[in-house]
Design an enzyme around this catalytic site. Structure first.
Site, PDB file in Angstrom:
ATOM      1  N   SER A 148       0.789  -1.246   0.156  1.00 42.93           N
ATOM      2  CA  SER A 148       0.073  -0.086  -0.185  1.00 42.93           C
ATOM      3  C   SER A 148       1.035   0.997  -0.059  1.00 42.93           C
ATOM      4  CB  SER A 148      -0.545   0.095   0.932  1.00 42.93           C
ATOM      5  OG  SER A 148      -0.862   1.488   1.446  1.00 42.93           O
ATOM      6  N   TYR A 162      -1.411   0.009  10.152  1.00 41.98           N
ATOM      7  CA  TYR A 162      -1.607  -0.837   9.032  1.00 41.98           C
ATOM      8  C   TYR A 162      -0.349  -0.524   8.211  1.00 41.98           C
ATOM      9  CZ  TYR A 162      -3.609  -1.377   4.721  1.00 41.98           C
ATOM     10  OH  TYR A 162      -3.764  -1.137   3.501  1.00 41.98           O
TER      11      TYR A 162
END
Ligand code: NDP
Length: 279
Positions: A148, A162
Site C-alpha cells: 500500500s 497498518y
C-alpha cells in the site's frame, strides 16, 4: 488471452475486493486458481463468477481458511498442490486494518490491534511464503505481494500500525526477491492508493462510507490527481503483469505504485502561492 495456461495460482483474500478480481482474471486468462478467505458465502460468490465466465470447475479450488493460523496456511498449500500438482504463482493479497472502538490512533491505539494487524498483514505473508517456497522454486514461479502507499515515506498517524505492516512488507519484498532470484523465483509487489473494495466495512465503517470517502477524495485534485479512485480490476491487472514472466521478467523486488498520483503530492505544494503572495 490464455497467458497463464498451465500455471497454478494461489490468491489469498480472494473472497472480496482486489483478490477476488485477481482470482477471476487469472482464471479467465487460463490459470488454475485457488481462491480463499474466511467468509464462505463471499468465497462462493467469487467461485460462481469464475464458473459463469465459462471456466471449468476443475480449474477452481475454493478453500475457506483463516490465514492468521498456520493450519489455515498449511491447508492452502497442501490442498492446492494435491489438486493441481504444482504452484507457479503466489499472490499475498489478504490484508486488513483494525480500528479502535474508542477511536484511539497512533501510539494511543492498544497494542493488541498492532499484534492482530501484524499477524495477518505481515506474519502470515512470511509464513505462507516459507511454506510455498519449495513449490515455487520447483516451478520457477512468481510471488506478488499487495502492499500500500500507506507504507511509504509519509506519516500515517490515523492508521499507524497498518502502515507499519506495509512498510515492513516492502522490505520483505526486496529481501526475498534477492534471496529467491538465485532459485529462479521472482518477487514483486503493487502499492495501491484508494481502491473501492470491502475494506471499509471490514475495518468497521458503516455500509457505503468508504465509497463516500472515495467520492470526496475524487473531488480533491490534491488527494487524487487523476480524479478517480481505483476499482479492484485496476490493481488485478498490475498483479497479472507482475506474475507474467513474458512481460515483466526484468522487474525484481520492486513495488509498482498504483495510486492515481496521490503519493506525489506534498501538502505545501497544494497551496496557491501565487495568489497568497500577490494578495
Ligand atoms: P477487502 O476487505 O475487500 O478484501 C480483503 C480480503 O482479505 C478478503 O478476501 C478477506 O477475506 C481477506 N482476509 C482478511 N483477513 C483474513 C484472514 N484472517 N484470513 C483469511 N483471509 C483474510 O479489501 P481489499 O481488497 O481492499 O484488500 C486487499 C489488499 O489490498 C490488502 O492487503 C489491503 O491492505 C490492500 N490495499 C487496499 C487498498 C484499498 O484502498 N482498498 C489500498 C492499498 C492496499 P475474508 O473476510 O473472507 O476472510
Amino acid at each position: 488471452m490464455n497467458r497463464f495456461a498451465g500455471k497454478v495460482a494461489l490468491v489469498t483474500g480472494s473472497s472480496n475486493g482486489i483478490g477476488r478480481a485477481t482470482g477471476i482474471l487469472f482464471a479467465q486468462e487460463g490459470a488454475k486458481v485457488t481462491i480463499t478467505g474466511r467468509n464462505t458465502q463471499r468465497l462462493e460468490e467469487t467461485r460462481q463468477t469464475i464458473l459463469k465466465s465459462g471456466i471449468p470447475e476443475s480449474h477452481v479450488l475454493a478453500i475457506p481458511a483463516d490465514l492468521a493460523t498456520e493450519e489455515g496456511q498449511d491447508k492452502l498449500i497442501n490442498e492446492t498442490v494435491k489438486k493441481f500438482g504444482h504452484l507457479n504463482i503466489l499472490v499475498n493479497n489478504a490484508g486488513t486494518a483494525f480500528s479502535d472502538a474508542e477511536g484511539r490512533i497512533g501510539l494511543d491505539q492498544p497494542v493488541s490491534d498492532f499484534d492482530k494487524v501484524m499477524r495477518i498483514n505481515l506474519r502470515s505473508v512470511v509464513t505462507l511464503t516459507q511454506k510455498a517456497k519449495d513449490h515455487l522454486i520447483k516451478a520457477k514461479g512468481e510471488v506478488v505481494n499487495v502492499s500500500s502507499i500507506a507504507g511509504g515515506q509519509q506519516a500515517m498517524t490515523g492508521a499507524m500500525y497498518y502502515a507499519m505492516t506495509k512498510s515492513a512488507l516492502d522490505q520483505f519484498t526486496r529481501s526475498t526477491a534477492i534471496g529467491l532470484i538465485d532459485h529462479g523465483v521472482r518477487v514483486n509487489s503493487v502499492s495501491p492508493g484508494v481502491v473501492v473494495t470491502g475494506i471499509g466495512e471490514a475495518i468497521g465503517m458503516p455500509e457505503g462510507a468508504f465509497e463516500k470517502m472515495a467520492k470526496l477524495l475524487e473531488s480533491h485534485k490534491e488527494c487524487l490527481p487523476c480524479g478517480k479512485a481505483a476499482q479492484p480490476i485496476d490493481i488485478a491487472n498490475i498483479i497479472a503483469f507482475l506474475a507474467d514472466r513474458k512481460l515483466s521478467s526484468y522487474i525484481i523486488g520492486q513495488s509498482i505504485v498504483a495510486d492515481g498520483g496521490s503519493s506525489l503530492i506534498m501538502g505545501m505544494n497544494t497551496l496557491d502561492m501565487t495568489s497568497i503572495l500577490t494578495s
